[in-house]
Design an enzyme around this catalytic site. Structure first.
Site, short mmCIF file in Angstrom:
data_model
loop_
_atom_site.label_atom_id
_atom_site.label_comp_id
_atom_site.label_asym_id
_atom_site.label_seq_id
_atom_site.Cartn_x
_atom_site.Cartn_y
_atom_site.Cartn_z
N ALA A 1 0.78 -1.06 0.01
CA ALA A 1 -0.04 -0.03 0.00
C ALA A 1 0.87 1.16 0.04
CB ALA A 1 -0.78 -0.08 1.30
N LYS A 2 2.23 1.13 0.40
CA LYS A 2 3.06 2.36 0.54
C LYS A 2 2.49 3.50 1.06
CE LYS A 2 5.32 0.67 -3.68
NZ LYS A 2 4.72 -0.48 -4.11
N ARG A 3 1.75 3.27 2.29
CA ARG A 3 1.23 4.41 2.96
C ARG A 3 2.41 5.17 3.87
NH1 ARG A 3 -2.49 3.61 0.08
NH2 ARG A 3 -4.44 2.68 0.73
#
Length: 279
Positions: A93-95
């Site tokens: 998700a590369k949050r």
């Protein structure tokens, strides 16, 4: 069980192969309906045929989000399906955010009830954007993988900028090791991991020395050009401590009716290649 200990046990049982689920409706193979329901069938089919030779699956959230609410529902279903199949499940998700927003993202993916075991995190906002994920992960035996040196060709525009006697990704690696060293499992590895691209093998070799306690998630194998020889230095001496992701080269190994068999063969071949350089 601590995330790193679960990951290590799963790698030893199967292999360091991480199957990247980046499904695109237009690319679904022959015999699979080209709609959101078909996408779910496809993902579950790949899980069925790779569960005995791959340790992890990494679902790229973007390919599910683009389908709206139905896509998010399929994402959750596939995560649960993969978890029941025995996989370590990673949400790519590369949050990255701060304060209550970071805490909310962390709870969304890493709560005790979630079928997701780990999430990818963008550290651009500094420790404020990472520590809430570490807190949630350590409380719930989950994990996270911080983007350190990514596999894309333009990663150096920021990640390789010099700062004093080092470059940005090397400084970041030392921060990750510092964060992770406080949360070690019995394997002496942390619940805090790092994303280090297969396409930069020399950098990977040095980054392993900077992050001795950090599990590596290594993208860029296969279609992006990374090889088993390129990734071997990302592992610790016992052949664990890293997982290697391949997406297109496994899930799109065939666009015909033999897509399951082709995916299974591609994953098995990759596992054999990795075991070959780690013996």
């Amino acid at each position: 069980m601590h995330f790193a200990d679960s990951l290590t046990a799963r790698i030893k049982k199967t292999s360091p192969v991480c199957v990247g689920l980046d499904p695109i409706i237009e690319k679904l193979p022959e015999g699979v309906e080209k709609n959101p329901a078909g996408l779910g069938v496809f993902c579950k089919g790949v899980i069925d045929v790779t569960k005995d030779m791959a340790s992890t699956v990494k679902l790229n959230l973007a390919f599910f989000e683009m389908l709206g609410l139905e896509g998010i529902k399929i994402f959750e279903e596939v995560c649960m399906y993969a978890k029941k199949a025995g996989f370590i499940v990673i949400a790519d998700a590369k949050r990255g955010d701060i304060g209550s927003t970071a805490e909310a993202y962390a709870k969304a993916y890493l709560s005790k009830e979630s079928p997701i075991d780990a999430v990818t995190v963008n550290p651009y906002l500094g420790s404020d954007g990472v520590l809430p994920f570490i807190a949630e992960a350590s409380n719930n035996d989950k994990g996270l993988f911080v983007l350190v040196k990514t596999s894309n060709t333009s990663s150096g525009e920021l990640q390789d900028l010099p700062i004093g006697d080092e470059v940005v990704h090397e400084h970041l690696a030392q921060l990750v090791e510092g964060w992770g060293a406080q949360h070690l499992g019995k394997t002496n590895l942390s619940c805090v991991g790092a994303v280090v691209g297969a396409t930069y093998p020399e950098e990977m070799k040095y980054l392993r020395t900077l992050m001795p306690h950090i599990p590596f998630l290594i993208p860029g194998y296969g279609a992006q050009g990374g090889t088993a020889e390129d990734v071997k230095h990302g592992f610790i001496p016992d052949g664990t401590g890293a997982i290697v992701n391949a997406s297109r080269s496994i899930i799109y190994a065939s666009n015909g009716k033999d897509w399951k068999e082709a995916a299974q063969m591609a994953a098995a071949k990759m596992a054999e290649e990795l075991h070959g350089v780690l013996r």
